[in-house]
Write a protein that holds these residues in place. Structure first.
Motif, PDB file in Angstrom:
ATOM      1  N   SER A  30      46.487  37.230  30.559  1.00  0.00           N
ATOM      2  CA  SER A  30      46.779  36.739  31.901  1.00  0.00           C
ATOM      3  C   SER A  30      46.080  37.619  32.944  1.00  0.00           C
ATOM      4  CB  SER A  30      48.286  36.755  32.151  1.00  0.00           C
ATOM      5  OG  SER A  30      48.566  36.393  33.469  1.00  0.00           O
ATOM      6  N   LYS A  31      45.672  37.002  34.037  1.00  0.00           N
ATOM      7  CA  LYS A  31      45.001  37.746  35.109  1.00  0.00           C
ATOM      8  C   LYS A  31      45.987  38.239  36.162  1.00  0.00           C
ATOM      9  CE  LYS A  31      40.491  35.755  34.661  1.00  0.00           C
ATOM     10  NZ  LYS A  31      39.248  35.578  35.381  1.00  0.00           N
ATOM     11  N   ARG A  32      47.275  37.998  35.951  1.00  0.00           N
ATOM     12  CA  ARG A  32      48.265  38.396  36.950  1.00  0.00           C
ATOM     13  C   ARG A  32      48.324  39.915  37.090  1.00  0.00           C
ATOM     14  NH1 ARG A  32      53.662  35.165  35.725  1.00  0.00           N
ATOM     15  NH2 ARG A  32      54.161  35.842  37.831  1.00  0.00           N
ATOM     16  N   MET A  33      48.232  40.641  35.969  1.00  0.00           N
ATOM     17  CA  MET A  33      48.264  42.098  36.027  1.00  0.00           C
ATOM     18  C   MET A  33      47.022  42.622  36.741  1.00  0.00           C
ATOM     19  SD  MET A  33      48.328  45.001  33.072  1.00  0.00           S
ATOM     20  CE  MET A  33      46.633  44.715  32.657  1.00  0.00           C
ATOM     21  N   ALA A  34      45.866  42.070  36.417  1.00  0.00           N
ATOM     22  CA  ALA A  34      44.626  42.511  37.064  1.00  0.00           C
ATOM     23  C   ALA A  34      44.667  42.230  38.564  1.00  0.00           C
ATOM     24  CB  ALA A  34      43.430  41.826  36.427  1.00  0.00           C
ATOM     25  N   ASN A  35      45.217  41.089  38.939  1.00  0.00           N
ATOM     26  CA  ASN A  35      45.336  40.772  40.365  1.00  0.00           C
ATOM     27  C   ASN A  35      46.272  41.744  41.077  1.00  0.00           C
ATOM     28  OD1 ASN A  35      43.575  38.651  40.136  1.00  0.00           O
ATOM     29  ND2 ASN A  35      45.165  37.108  39.923  1.00  0.00           N
ATOM     30  N   ALA A  36      47.388  42.095  40.425  1.00  0.00           N
ATOM     31  CA  ALA A  36      48.331  43.044  41.031  1.00  0.00           C
ATOM     32  C   ALA A  36      47.687  44.419  41.189  1.00  0.00           C
ATOM     33  CB  ALA A  36      49.597  43.136  40.187  1.00  0.00           C
ATOM     34  N   LEU A  37      46.908  44.845  40.198  1.00  0.00           N
ATOM     35  CA  LEU A  37      46.228  46.133  40.307  1.00  0.00           C
ATOM     36  C   LEU A  37      45.119  46.092  41.365  1.00  0.00           C
ATOM     37  CD1 LEU A  37      46.054  47.187  36.567  1.00  0.00           C
ATOM     38  CD2 LEU A  37      47.541  48.105  38.352  1.00  0.00           C
ATOM     39  N   THR A  38      44.474  44.959  41.508  1.00  0.00           N
ATOM     40  CA  THR A  38      43.455  44.805  42.551  1.00  0.00           C
ATOM     41  C   THR A  38      44.094  44.905  43.935  1.00  0.00           C
ATOM     42  OG1 THR A  38      42.138  43.406  41.089  1.00  0.00           O
ATOM     43  CG2 THR A  38      41.659  43.288  43.440  1.00  0.00           C
ATOM     44  N   VAL A  39      45.251  44.297  44.096  1.00  0.00           N
ATOM     45  CA  VAL A  39      45.970  44.386  45.371  1.00  0.00           C
ATOM     46  C   VAL A  39      46.358  45.836  45.642  1.00  0.00           C
ATOM     47  CG1 VAL A  39      48.129  43.768  46.529  1.00  0.00           C
ATOM     48  CG2 VAL A  39      46.794  42.016  45.367  1.00  0.00           C
ATOM     49  N   ARG A  40      46.798  46.552  44.605  1.00  0.00           N
ATOM     50  CA  ARG A  40      47.195  47.948  44.776  1.00  0.00           C
ATOM     51  C   ARG A  40      46.001  48.791  45.220  1.00  0.00           C
ATOM     52  NH1 ARG A  40      46.977  52.765  42.211  1.00  0.00           N
ATOM     53  NH2 ARG A  40      45.794  51.882  40.507  1.00  0.00           N
ATOM     54  N   ILE A  41      44.857  48.580  44.614  1.00  0.00           N
ATOM     55  CA  ILE A  41      43.663  49.339  44.996  1.00  0.00           C
ATOM     56  C   ILE A  41      43.252  49.006  46.430  1.00  0.00           C
ATOM     57  CG2 ILE A  41      41.191  49.613  44.534  1.00  0.00           C
ATOM     58  CD1 ILE A  41      41.903  49.254  41.560  1.00  0.00           C
ATOM     59  N   GLY A  42      43.313  47.730  46.778  1.00  0.00           N
ATOM     60  CA  GLY A  42      42.975  47.328  48.139  1.00  0.00           C
ATOM     61  C   GLY A  42      43.910  47.940  49.166  1.00  0.00           C
ATOM     62  N   LEU A  43      45.208  47.959  48.856  1.00  0.00           N
ATOM     63  CA  LEU A  43      46.179  48.565  49.777  1.00  0.00           C
ATOM     64  C   LEU A  43      45.963  50.070  49.896  1.00  0.00           C
ATOM     65  CD1 LEU A  43      49.447  46.658  48.819  1.00  0.00           C
ATOM     66  CD2 LEU A  43      48.178  46.482  50.961  1.00  0.00           C
ATOM     67  N   SER A  44      45.626  50.711  48.789  1.00  0.00           N
ATOM     68  CA  SER A  44      45.381  52.154  48.828  1.00  0.00           C
ATOM     69  C   SER A  44      44.166  52.484  49.683  1.00  0.00           C
ATOM     70  CB  SER A  44      45.179  52.691  47.411  1.00  0.00           C
ATOM     71  OG  SER A  44      46.321  52.493  46.630  1.00  0.00           O
ATOM     72  N   VAL A  45      43.099  51.721  49.531  1.00  0.00           N
ATOM     73  CA  VAL A  45      41.897  51.940  50.340  1.00  0.00           C
ATOM     74  C   VAL A  45      42.192  51.665  51.816  1.00  0.00           C
ATOM     75  CG1 VAL A  45      39.566  51.067  50.784  1.00  0.00           C
ATOM     76  CG2 VAL A  45      40.294  51.542  48.449  1.00  0.00           C
ATOM     77  N   LEU A  46      42.945  50.597  52.078  1.00  0.00           N
ATOM     78  CA  LEU A  46      43.312  50.271  53.456  1.00  0.00           C
ATOM     79  C   LEU A  46      44.164  51.373  54.081  1.00  0.00           C
ATOM     80  CD1 LEU A  46      43.123  48.031  55.623  1.00  0.00           C
ATOM     81  CD2 LEU A  46      45.263  47.151  54.721  1.00  0.00           C
TER      82      LEU A  46
END
Length: 87
Positions: A30-46
């Motif tokens: 499933s890509k749900r975990m990858a999407n959640a980790l992508t959101v986490r990385i984006g929030l961290s950079v932001l």
């Protein structure tokens, strides 16, 4: 500013928790975990960019053992500091 950083940090931890839940529940590809980790990385950079912007705009100030004036670039020796390098 502290509140905004705290809320952003909670969102980052929440995204990490969602990724963990997706990892444990979905054993398939499933890509749900990858999407959640992508959101986490984006929030961290932001959050990092927000902290840099806040420092540049003067909304936050660094805390140090010396009091430095940005206008004159002169640092005042703090009282009773035994590790202060002598000039």
């Amino acid at each position: 500013m502290k509140t905004a950083v705290g809320i952003a940090f909670l969102f980052i931890l929440g995204s990490l928790a969602f990724a963990f839940v997706f990892l444990m529940k979905n054993k398939s590809q499933s890509k749900r975990m990858a999407n959640a980790l992508t959101v986490r990385i984006g929030l961290s950079v932001l959050l990092f960019l927000l902290i840099l912007l806040a420092g540049w705009m003067g909304w936050i100030h660094p805390t140090a053992s010396t009091e430095c004036s940005r206008a004159t670039s002169v640092c005042i020796k703090p009282p009773q500091c035994e590790f202060w390098p002598s000039a």
